[in-house]
Design an enzyme around this catalytic site. Structure first.
Site, PDB file in Angstrom:
ATOM      1  N   SER A 197      40.593  46.046  93.813  1.00  0.00           N
ATOM      2  CA  SER A 197      40.030  46.294  92.495  1.00  0.00           C
ATOM      3  C   SER A 197      38.650  45.670  92.434  1.00  0.00           C
ATOM      4  CB  SER A 197      40.934  45.674  91.425  1.00  0.00           C
ATOM      5  OG  SER A 197      40.195  45.451  90.237  1.00  0.00           O
TER       6      SER A 197
ATOM      7  N   TYR B   6      41.752  98.101  94.701  1.00  0.00           N
ATOM      8  CA  TYR B   6      40.882  96.944  94.781  1.00  0.00           C
ATOM      9  C   TYR B   6      40.139  96.725  93.469  1.00  0.00           C
ATOM     10  CZ  TYR B   6      37.371  93.604  96.053  1.00  0.00           C
ATOM     11  OH  TYR B   6      36.598  92.485  96.070  1.00  0.00           O
TER      12      TYR B   6
ATOM     13  N   LYS C 219      44.327  42.335  93.288  1.00  0.00           N
ATOM     14  CA  LYS C 219      44.926  43.668  93.383  1.00  0.00           C
ATOM     15  C   LYS C 219      44.906  44.250  94.794  1.00  0.00           C
ATOM     16  CE  LYS C 219      46.325  46.142  90.670  1.00  0.00           C
ATOM     17  NZ  LYS C 219      45.648  46.990  89.655  1.00  0.00           N
TER      18      LYS C 219
ATOM     19  N   ASN D 195      45.881  48.149  95.833  1.00  0.00           N
ATOM     20  CA  ASN D 195      46.348  49.415  95.264  1.00  0.00           C
ATOM     21  C   ASN D 195      46.706  50.429  96.353  1.00  0.00           C
ATOM     22  OD1 ASN D 195      45.820  48.388  92.687  1.00  0.00           O
ATOM     23  ND2 ASN D 195      43.681  49.079  92.778  1.00  0.00           N
TER      24      ASN D 195
ATOM     25  N   GLN E  84      38.141  88.853  94.503  1.00  0.00           N
ATOM     26  CA  GLN E  84      37.231  87.960  95.222  1.00  0.00           C
ATOM     27  C   GLN E  84      37.505  86.492  94.865  1.00  0.00           C
ATOM     28  OE1 GLN E  84      33.145  89.328  95.867  1.00  0.00           O
ATOM     29  NE2 GLN E  84      32.485  87.588  94.632  1.00  0.00           N
TER      30      GLN E  84
HETATM   31  N1  ARG Z   1      33.780  90.095  98.514  1.00  0.00           N
HETATM   32  C1  ARG Z   1      34.903  90.979  98.370  1.00  0.00           C
HETATM   33  C2  ARG Z   1      36.175  90.184  98.203  1.00  0.00           C
HETATM   34  O1  ARG Z   1      36.112  89.041  98.402  1.00  0.00           O
HETATM   35  C3  ARG Z   1      35.018  91.841  99.549  1.00  0.00           C
HETATM   36  C4  ARG Z   1      35.385  93.247  99.239  1.00  0.00           C
HETATM   37  C5  ARG Z   1      34.355  93.781  98.353  1.00  0.00           C
HETATM   38  N2  ARG Z   1      34.470  95.151  98.070  1.00  0.00           N
HETATM   39  C6  ARG Z   1      33.667  95.673  97.147  1.00  0.00           C
HETATM   40  N3  ARG Z   1      33.715  96.901  96.973  1.00  0.00           N
HETATM   41  N4  ARG Z   1      32.865  94.918  96.440  1.00  0.00           N
HETATM   42  O2  ARG Z   1      37.220  90.671  97.874  1.00  0.00           O
END
Ligand code: ARG
Length: 456
Positions: free
Chosen positions: A276, A316, A282, A284, A321
């Site tokens: 401490s 997608y 002390k 820890n 991302q």
């Molecule tokens: N950076 C995108 C991800 O992490 C990769 C795929 C992107 N595709 C797109 N059409 N923007 O998922």
């Protein structure tokens, strides 16, 4: 500048570019992105979409890019959004327009899916080995303290005597299941998504099975929409890591409690403790506390990706991302834990005398008194009631069970005999629990054999 610039007449706003870019974190996927691209070039060659000569130039070019990434001379350009575009752009700089043929029949959607699955293939064995090393130390410490008794707890109240080895081995079996979960995740991720294209599949005659073999995948994805739109393999990893983190946080919880002066069961080595800045006395258990605390971010990472994925329409979506940073963080966090925990555990000093003494305190063998009566024919419910009254009496008299003489015991039940003295020792209590999985020294020896094989 953009790979998709043709359709656009205005350039992206700087704030939008900054907000949507992923290079800051997906750059770490470069080894997998290169491997996937080299294999894809091979597949395009096999499909006669590009000539063998073009394929060779692309592959050599990608190897050149890989060298730059390896030795740190690669220039990352954030305005190129992500690692995929960065690599492709550099390839074209190195080998000319033929580099532009690499992305034929492929999308970043199937590209990222293969990168992530390849990433898991690397990460899972490292996590597994980390957990195995913790198991190994626990097995070693259990072997060293095989016969040391300690109090076992339920509700954090003294319950029954157990062996310290039994307690330590409990974690070995938890970690074995964690390792199983990681393996299962690896098996689910062992499916090759390339050839799914953006969502509908690739329009070129790609031999996906051969491509899967080139990349070392066990199977090809049977549905292109599923292949580009699910992140369950990441979520499974996050769940497996979160559960392992939960187990390790409980081990840390035990150790921090045991290190208190109130318990005094264990002492941390100076090498794994901190002081401490204000209180000179002390010491820890910081390492254990953080081992406990880091489970929070592991759960958070799981929740982040589960929540980001919820309700996303197929296929997608850019939301996906958001999957990478939590996964990288969970992998790094668990690896950091598995780095520090083995030496920390190895350097603990267990206060076996203190543990031994505590094992017999606070009526810890009361159940054994009841079991004694049961063996003499008293129904367990009645025996429980009788011993409850004995404990009440002993509490009032401020003595332990062993201090009650036979005459006193017989006022509670006539079946008490001189052999009760032996039945209520810690050793007898332990030895009685010899059924498989119990805390008797014999039973623990058998489970230790199993634990040893699991820690290999
Ligand atoms: N950076 C995108 C991800 O992490 C990769 C795929 C992107 N595709 C797109 N059409 N923007 O998922």
């Amino acid at each position: 500048m953009k790979t998709w610039g043709g359709r656009f007449s205005e350039r992206a706003d700087a704030s939008a570019e900054k907000f949507t870019g992923s290079l800051a974190f997906d750059r770490w996927l470069w080894p997998y992105d290169i491997a996937g691209s080299i294999a894809w070039a091979g597949a395009l060659g096999r499909a006669r979409v590009i000539t063998d000569e073009e394929r060779d130039r692309i592959v050599k070019g990608l190897e050149g890019v890989r060298r730059e990434l390896e030795d740190g001379t690669f220039t990352f350009r954030a305005e190129l959004e992500d690692i995929h575009t960065n690599i492709e752009r550099r390839l074209t700089e190195l080998i000319g327009p033929v580099g532009g043929k690499l992305h034929t029949g492929r999308s970043r959607n199937d590209q990222i899916a293969v990168d992530e699955r390849l990433f898991l293939r690397d990460a899972i064995p490292r996590l597994d080995e980390g957990l195995r090393r913790i198991q190994q130390v626990l097995v070693d410490r259990a072997t060293e303290h095989l016969d040391a008794p300690m109090p076992g707890y339920t509700h954090l109240q003294r319950a029954q005597p157990i062996l310290l080895s039994h307690h330590l081995l409990a974690y070995v079996f938890m970690l074995a299941r964690d390792r199983d979960r990681l393996r299962a995740c690896g098996a689910h991720a062992d499916v090759m998504p390339l050839g799914a294209g953006a969502l509908a599949g690739t329009a070129f005659p790609i031999d996906r099975e051969a491509l899967a073999r080139d990349l070392g995948f066990a199977a090809v994805s049977p549905n292109s929409l599923d292949a580009v739109s699910d992140r369950d393999y990441f979520i499974e990893l996050l769940a497996a890591v979160a559960i392992a983190g939960m187990h390790l946080s409980r081990l840390a919880g035990d150790l921090t409690l045991w290190a208190t002066s109130e318990f005094g069961f264990v002492e941390f080595s100076d090498r794994f403790a901190t002081g401490s800045s204000m209180m000179p006395q002390k010491k820890n258990p910081d390492v254990a506390e953080l081992m406990r605390g880091k489970s929070g971010r592991l759960y958070g990472n799981l929740m982040a990706v589960l929540t980001a994925m919820k309700g996303l329409p197929l296929t997608y979506n850019s939301d996906m991302q958001e999957d990478k940073e939590p996964v990288f963080d969970s992998v790094d966090t668990l690896l950091a834990i598995t780095d520090v925990v083995p030496p920390m555990l190895a350097s603990l000093t267990f206060r076996v005398d203190r543990l031994r003494q505590a094992a017999g305190e606070h009526f810890s063998t009361a159940t054994d008194v009841a079991d004694y009566l049961v063996r003499k024919g008293v129904p367990f419910r009645e025996a429980h009631e009788i011993v409850g009254r004995i404990v009440r009496h002993a509490l009032d008299a401020r003595v332990g069970l062993e201090a009650l003489d036979l005459g006193t015991l017989r006022t509670f039940s006539p079946v008490f005999d001189a052999d009760i003295t032996r039945a209520i020792t810690v050793e007898a209590s332990l030895a009685a629990r010899s059924a498989t999985g119990g805390t008797a020294p014999d039973a623990v020896r058998r489970s230790l054999d199993l634990a040893r094989t699991l820690a290999r």
